[in-house]
Design a protein around this motif. Sequence first.
Motif, PDB file in Angstrom:
ATOM      1  N   ARG A   1       0.815  -1.221   0.000  1.00 22.64           N
ATOM      2  CA  ARG A   1       0.000   0.000   0.000  1.00 22.64           C
ATOM      3  C   ARG A   1       0.850   1.274   0.000  1.00 22.64           C
ATOM      4  O   ARG A   1       0.317   2.368  -0.067  1.00 22.64           O
ATOM      5  CB  ARG A   1      -0.917   0.003   1.221  1.00 22.64           C
ATOM      6  N   SER A   2       2.166   1.119   0.082  1.00 19.04           N
ATOM      7  CA  SER A   2       3.040   2.273   0.254  1.00 19.04           C
ATOM      8  C   SER A   2       3.676   2.711  -1.068  1.00 19.04           C
ATOM      9  O   SER A   2       4.186   1.879  -1.825  1.00 19.04           O
ATOM     10  CB  SER A   2       4.158   1.940   1.251  1.00 19.04           C
ATOM     11  N   PRO A   3       3.701   4.025  -1.344  1.00 22.88           N
ATOM     12  CA  PRO A   3       4.399   4.519  -2.544  1.00 22.88           C
ATOM     13  C   PRO A   3       5.922   4.381  -2.443  1.00 22.88           C
ATOM     14  O   PRO A   3       6.626   4.628  -3.418  1.00 22.88           O
ATOM     15  CB  PRO A   3       3.981   5.996  -2.589  1.00 22.88           C
ATOM     16  N   ALA A   4       6.398   3.978  -1.250  1.00 25.81           N
ATOM     17  CA  ALA A   4       7.839   3.759  -1.093  1.00 25.81           C
ATOM     18  C   ALA A   4       8.316   2.532  -1.869  1.00 25.81           C
ATOM     19  O   ALA A   4       9.520   2.355  -2.076  1.00 25.81           O
ATOM     20  CB  ALA A   4       8.189   3.607   0.382  1.00 25.81           C
ATOM     21  N   TYR A   5       7.367   1.675  -2.297  1.00 22.95           N
ATOM     22  CA  TYR A   5       7.697   0.487  -3.067  1.00 22.95           C
ATOM     23  C   TYR A   5       6.995   0.567  -4.426  1.00 22.95           C
ATOM     24  O   TYR A   5       5.844   0.998  -4.517  1.00 22.95           O
ATOM     25  CB  TYR A   5       7.217  -0.788  -2.366  1.00 22.95           C
ATOM     26  N   SER A   6       7.673   0.118  -5.477  1.00 25.50           N
ATOM     27  CA  SER A   6       7.071   0.076  -6.806  1.00 25.50           C
ATOM     28  C   SER A   6       7.274  -1.307  -7.407  1.00 25.50           C
ATOM     29  O   SER A   6       7.980  -2.148  -6.846  1.00 25.50           O
ATOM     30  CB  SER A   6       7.707   1.133  -7.718  1.00 25.50           C
ATOM     31  N   SER A   7       6.666  -1.521  -8.560  1.00 27.72           N
ATOM     32  CA  SER A   7       6.844  -2.794  -9.276  1.00 27.72           C
ATOM     33  C   SER A   7       7.792  -2.630 -10.456  1.00 27.72           C
ATOM     34  O   SER A   7       7.709  -3.364 -11.437  1.00 27.72           O
ATOM     35  CB  SER A   7       5.480  -3.312  -9.756  1.00 27.72           C
ATOM     36  N   LYS A   8       8.716  -1.661 -10.374  1.00 27.79           N
ATOM     37  CA  LYS A   8       9.679  -1.453 -11.458  1.00 27.79           C
ATOM     38  C   LYS A   8      10.596  -2.654 -11.656  1.00 27.79           C
ATOM     39  O   LYS A   8      11.216  -2.791 -12.711  1.00 27.79           O
ATOM     40  CB  LYS A   8      10.507  -0.194 -11.192  1.00 27.79           C
ATOM     41  N   ASN A   9      10.711  -3.502 -10.641  1.00 26.73           N
ATOM     42  CA  ASN A   9      11.523  -4.715 -10.785  1.00 26.73           C
ATOM     43  C   ASN A   9      11.010  -5.617 -11.894  1.00 26.73           C
ATOM     44  O   ASN A   9      11.755  -6.425 -12.459  1.00 26.73           O
ATOM     45  CB  ASN A   9      11.559  -5.499  -9.466  1.00 26.73           C
TER      46      ASN A   9
END
Length: 421
Positions: free
Chosen positions: A57-65
Amino acid sequence: MSQSTVVPQAPDILSPEYIADPYPSHRILRDHYPATYHEATQSWLISRYGDVSAAFRSPAYSSKNYDWQLEPIHGRTILQMEGKEHATHRSLLNPFFRGKGLEAFLPIITRNAAELVEKSVARAASELIDDLAGRGRADIVAEFTTWFPINVMVDMLGLPKSDHERFHGWYHSIMAHLNNLAGDPAVTARADQTREELREYMLPIIRERRDGDGEDLLSRLCRAEVDGQQMSDEEIKAFVSLLLVAGGETTDKAIASMINNLLAHPDQLEAVRADRSLADAVIAETLRYTGPVHMIMRQTEQPVTIEDTTIPTGATCILMLAAANRDERHFANPDVFDIHRPDLDVGKAFSGGANHVQFILGRHFCVGSLLAREEMTVALNLVLDRLPGLRYQEGFTPKEVGLYTRSVESLLVEFDVPAKA
């Protein structure tokens, strides 16, 4: 004089011990290493429920991986998208996997499951016609679960039944690639070949169905629009590739684990056999206890601090779903399979408000959760109805395998075959 507590060494998720049984290692990670760097994968392991659920739920993590993890095999998919682009594509897909849209495809789901179970029963009966005990035998994994969701997806897409085996092969190639953390070049080469084969197969069909009026899923996806925007040919092809994993691998393994969990707990098997309203509880508890996806990656967009550990910006994080779903900080007696569990919210288990993390949470909550629920329900009812007296074959012990995704590798069962009149 007090004794100091000896802190165990941080587990290696690529070690034979972990692969054989990851659950004791998960407890060590939760208790002593809630955020720890794993050198071999150059990733940070995050294992507690609170931290994993917050990450989704946090914008501190993305799915760019996914740019390097999934795009080389699938192409660009909805999993990589953020913001308006993600919202638009999700709006294009939601009508087909939720509510009324999903209802249109339910006969396909039911028919596929029934055909596979009937074949298994018929084969077992003919093979054991002279068996004095009159019992049938089958490998539920090899003969049913590994085929069912793939066949459903191929039929929903309106593709020929003769291509079931071809898609089944592509599916296994893609999954081998995603589980190839050791970097076996042969596995990578086969995945590259699969990507090209699937592309060459799908693109002409997609172009043909752009102007058609078919009611299959692929035709509908080709015509679907949001604010005048359609999915491109490459995006639809990438979504079909993703379906082989998201709609195939996970459901295959979830159904196998569900049946295994019930066989290992005969009292609960009989409870659901007598009361089919418990089906949702069986499915939800299976997703918590032995969910098919054990870990999923995310990338940090800013420094993240967990307890006294700070993960830097741009780091790859492995969110350990299986560890989070057995966190004693969130679930009582988490290593016990219990379909009557009071602390699992069955009513919300297939929605963004779930209190397990198998379907992810937040904006990337699994669009196919209701489809998975429907397939698992149909499979459960058919197994209970068509395989009376279901039990393990004598001497058989189920064995879980897998790292990124995990379930029993085979499920040897026997069941009563009705006597011929």
